[in-house]
Design an enzyme around this catalytic site. Sequence first.
Site, short mmCIF file in Angstrom:
data_model
loop_
_atom_site.label_atom_id
_atom_site.label_comp_id
_atom_site.label_asym_id
_atom_site.label_seq_id
_atom_site.Cartn_x
_atom_site.Cartn_y
_atom_site.Cartn_z
CG ASP A 33 -0.33 0.03 2.53
OD1 ASP A 33 0.82 0.51 2.65
OD2 ASP A 33 -0.97 -0.42 3.50
CB SER A 34 0.09 4.84 -0.40
OG SER A 34 -0.83 4.96 0.66
#
Length: 71
Positions: A33-34
């Site tokens: 994920d980011s």
Amino acid sequence: MELKKLQDIISKYLGIDADSITEESSFKDMEVDSLDMAEITIEIEDTFDIVIGETEEIQTVGDIIKLIQEK
């Protein structure tokens, strides 16, 4: 040499086996994920003494290796 260091960094953050990470490994497939990507990027920058900048174009471990070799 770059691949081994990247395997260690990525496996530390994702909790996956370092040997399962190859140049073809996709960050999407590894479910990065980011936040994970930001943390991984910071450690890569510190380890290799480079500035990566935008990570949107980085899709695979091989993409990071290319960036390291270009710097």
